[in-house]
Design a protein around this motif. Structure first.
Motif, PDB file in Angstrom:
ATOM      1  N   PRO A 112      48.851  27.129  24.355  1.00  0.00           N
ATOM      2  CA  PRO A 112      48.602  28.241  23.429  1.00  0.00           C
ATOM      3  C   PRO A 112      47.514  29.182  23.949  1.00  0.00           C
ATOM      4  CG  PRO A 112      48.640  26.145  22.258  1.00  0.00           C
ATOM      5  CD  PRO A 112      48.642  25.821  23.729  1.00  0.00           C
ATOM      6  N   GLY A 113      47.789  30.467  23.909  1.00  0.00           N
ATOM      7  CA  GLY A 113      46.807  31.466  24.296  1.00  0.00           C
ATOM      8  C   GLY A 113      46.769  31.800  25.776  1.00  0.00           C
ATOM      9  N   LEU A 114      47.562  31.123  26.594  1.00  0.00           N
ATOM     10  CA  LEU A 114      47.525  31.386  28.034  1.00  0.00           C
ATOM     11  C   LEU A 114      48.378  32.587  28.428  1.00  0.00           C
ATOM     12  CD1 LEU A 114      46.685  30.726  30.925  1.00  0.00           C
ATOM     13  CD2 LEU A 114      48.499  29.014  30.989  1.00  0.00           C
ATOM     14  N   GLY A 115      49.556  32.708  27.849  1.00  0.00           N
ATOM     15  CA  GLY A 115      50.481  33.754  28.282  1.00  0.00           C
ATOM     16  C   GLY A 115      51.186  33.313  29.542  1.00  0.00           C
ATOM     17  N   PRO A 116      51.792  34.246  30.276  1.00  0.00           N
ATOM     18  CA  PRO A 116      52.443  33.852  31.529  1.00  0.00           C
ATOM     19  C   PRO A 116      51.426  33.152  32.431  1.00  0.00           C
ATOM     20  CG  PRO A 116      53.017  36.106  30.969  1.00  0.00           C
ATOM     21  CD  PRO A 116      51.944  35.674  30.002  1.00  0.00           C
ATOM     22  N   THR A 152      49.866  32.904  35.174  1.00  0.00           N
ATOM     23  CA  THR A 152      49.413  33.502  36.422  1.00  0.00           C
ATOM     24  C   THR A 152      47.973  33.085  36.701  1.00  0.00           C
ATOM     25  OG1 THR A 152      48.583  35.479  35.306  1.00  0.00           O
ATOM     26  CG2 THR A 152      50.904  35.518  36.051  1.00  0.00           C
ATOM     27  N   LEU A 153      47.534  33.261  37.920  1.00  0.00           N
ATOM     28  CA  LEU A 153      46.139  32.982  38.245  1.00  0.00           C
ATOM     29  C   LEU A 153      45.210  33.873  37.422  1.00  0.00           C
ATOM     30  CD1 LEU A 153      46.419  32.664  42.131  1.00  0.00           C
ATOM     31  CD2 LEU A 153      46.121  30.802  40.483  1.00  0.00           C
ATOM     32  N   GLU A 154      45.623  35.123  37.221  1.00  0.00           N
ATOM     33  CA  GLU A 154      44.816  36.046  36.433  1.00  0.00           C
ATOM     34  C   GLU A 154      44.657  35.549  35.000  1.00  0.00           C
ATOM     35  OE1 GLU A 154      47.022  38.515  39.592  1.00  0.00           O
ATOM     36  OE2 GLU A 154      47.464  36.784  38.328  1.00  0.00           O
ATOM     37  N   ASN A 155      45.756  35.138  34.383  1.00  0.00           N
ATOM     38  CA  ASN A 155      45.680  34.648  33.012  1.00  0.00           C
ATOM     39  C   ASN A 155      44.921  33.331  32.914  1.00  0.00           C
ATOM     40  OD1 ASN A 155      46.924  36.832  31.835  1.00  0.00           O
ATOM     41  ND2 ASN A 155      48.950  35.913  31.822  1.00  0.00           N
ATOM     42  N   LEU A 156      45.001  32.497  33.938  1.00  0.00           N
ATOM     43  CA  LEU A 156      44.218  31.256  33.933  1.00  0.00           C
ATOM     44  C   LEU A 156      42.721  31.570  33.942  1.00  0.00           C
ATOM     45  CD1 LEU A 156      46.381  29.043  36.277  1.00  0.00           C
ATOM     46  CD2 LEU A 156      45.715  28.470  33.926  1.00  0.00           C
ATOM     47  N   CYS A 157      42.302  32.565  34.715  1.00  0.00           N
ATOM     48  CA  CYS A 157      40.885  32.954  34.721  1.00  0.00           C
ATOM     49  C   CYS A 157      40.436  33.381  33.326  1.00  0.00           C
ATOM     50  CB  CYS A 157      40.649  34.102  35.702  1.00  0.00           C
ATOM     51  SG  CYS A 157      40.644  33.637  37.442  1.00  0.00           S
ATOM     52  N   VAL A 158      41.220  34.235  32.676  1.00  0.00           N
ATOM     53  CA  VAL A 158      40.867  34.716  31.340  1.00  0.00           C
ATOM     54  C   VAL A 158      40.864  33.559  30.344  1.00  0.00           C
ATOM     55  CG1 VAL A 158      41.605  36.203  29.430  1.00  0.00           C
ATOM     56  CG2 VAL A 158      41.658  37.061  31.787  1.00  0.00           C
ATOM     57  N   PHE A 159      41.873  32.695  30.420  1.00  0.00           N
ATOM     58  CA  PHE A 159      41.957  31.551  29.504  1.00  0.00           C
ATOM     59  C   PHE A 159      40.714  30.675  29.634  1.00  0.00           C
ATOM     60  CE2 PHE A 159      42.922  27.178  28.530  1.00  0.00           C
ATOM     61  CZ  PHE A 159      43.510  27.271  27.275  1.00  0.00           C
ATOM     62  N   ILE A 160      40.339  30.359  30.860  1.00  0.00           N
ATOM     63  CA  ILE A 160      39.172  29.495  31.093  1.00  0.00           C
ATOM     64  C   ILE A 160      37.916  30.153  30.532  1.00  0.00           C
ATOM     65  CG2 ILE A 160      37.674  28.528  32.883  1.00  0.00           C
ATOM     66  CD1 ILE A 160      40.334  28.014  34.488  1.00  0.00           C
ATOM     67  N   ALA A 161      37.740  31.446  30.779  1.00  0.00           N
ATOM     68  CA  ALA A 161      36.559  32.148  30.262  1.00  0.00           C
ATOM     69  C   ALA A 161      36.505  32.086  28.744  1.00  0.00           C
ATOM     70  CB  ALA A 161      36.566  33.596  30.742  1.00  0.00           C
ATOM     71  N   ARG A 162      37.638  32.298  28.097  1.00  0.00           N
ATOM     72  CA  ARG A 162      37.677  32.293  26.630  1.00  0.00           C
ATOM     73  C   ARG A 162      37.571  30.893  26.043  1.00  0.00           C
ATOM     74  NH1 ARG A 162      42.484  36.755  25.889  1.00  0.00           N
ATOM     75  NH2 ARG A 162      41.149  38.586  26.209  1.00  0.00           N
ATOM     76  N   ALA A 163      37.999  29.880  26.795  1.00  0.00           N
ATOM     77  CA  ALA A 163      37.994  28.499  26.291  1.00  0.00           C
ATOM     78  C   ALA A 163      36.641  27.811  26.446  1.00  0.00           C
ATOM     79  CB  ALA A 163      39.079  27.685  27.001  1.00  0.00           C
ATOM     80  N   LEU A 164      35.715  28.447  27.138  1.00  0.00           N
ATOM     81  CA  LEU A 164      34.393  27.842  27.310  1.00  0.00           C
ATOM     82  C   LEU A 164      33.707  27.678  25.957  1.00  0.00           C
ATOM     83  CD1 LEU A 164      33.084  29.917  30.348  1.00  0.00           C
ATOM     84  CD2 LEU A 164      33.737  27.497  30.371  1.00  0.00           C
ATOM     85  N   PRO A 165      32.994  26.577  25.770  1.00  0.00           N
ATOM     86  CA  PRO A 165      32.202  26.438  24.540  1.00  0.00           C
ATOM     87  C   PRO A 165      31.201  27.593  24.430  1.00  0.00           C
ATOM     88  CG  PRO A 165      32.303  24.351  25.724  1.00  0.00           C
ATOM     89  CD  PRO A 165      32.897  25.398  26.626  1.00  0.00           C
ATOM     90  N   ASP A 166      30.844  27.953  23.207  1.00  0.00           N
ATOM     91  CA  ASP A 166      29.974  29.104  22.959  1.00  0.00           C
ATOM     92  C   ASP A 166      28.709  29.111  23.807  1.00  0.00           C
ATOM     93  OD1 ASP A 166      31.720  30.138  21.107  1.00  0.00           O
ATOM     94  OD2 ASP A 166      30.642  29.327  19.378  1.00  0.00           O
TER      95      ASP A 166
END
Length: 128
Positions: A77-81, A83-97
């Motif tokens: 959920p929340g990853l989208g396609p 891609t390496l680009e989307n994985l970078c964004v997902f990881i950044a957003r999934a980090l604890p506050d």
């Protein structure tokens, strides 16, 4: 003075991908070993001498890793396609506050293929 600390982790995952080049193999389910690195930038705490205890960074990254490791990336959920680009964004957003606001860079790469992506986060996201 600002310092940057970083920690790496890896995860194994499967996915499919719709693309124009190398299309046939990409559309079939296949997997990779992905490597990721998260960098945090900030001033050192005068009491500890650290930007952040690396143990806290490792704990936070394990929470992110658990969402990706041995998963079908198409279904995350929340990853989208996947891609390496989307994985970078997902990881950044999934980090604890407590980590997210200090994150300055996320990098994801596939060592076996020699490809990768780096997401440089704007300084405005690095404030509490």
């Amino acid at each position: 003075m600002q310092h940057t600390i970083s920690q790496r982790f890896f995860f194994d995952a499967a996915h499919t991908l719709r693309r124009e080049i190398e299309a046939e193999g990409s559309r079939r389910v296949h997997g990779h070993t992905y490597h990721a690195e998260v960098a945090l930038t900030g001033a050192c705490d005068p009491a500890t001498g650290m930007v952040l205890d690396l143990g806290l960074l490792r704990q936070g990254l394990e929470q992110v890793r658990a969402q990706l490791d041995h998963h079908m990336l198409d279904d995350v959920p929340g990853l989208g396609p996947p891609t390496l680009e989307n994985l970078c964004v997902f990881i950044a957003r999934a980090l604890p506050d407590e980590l997210r606001w200090r994150a300055s860079r996320v990098r994801v790469w596939r060592e076996a293929l020699g490809d990768g992506c780096t997401l440089d986060l704007p300084a405005s996201t690095q404030a509490p």
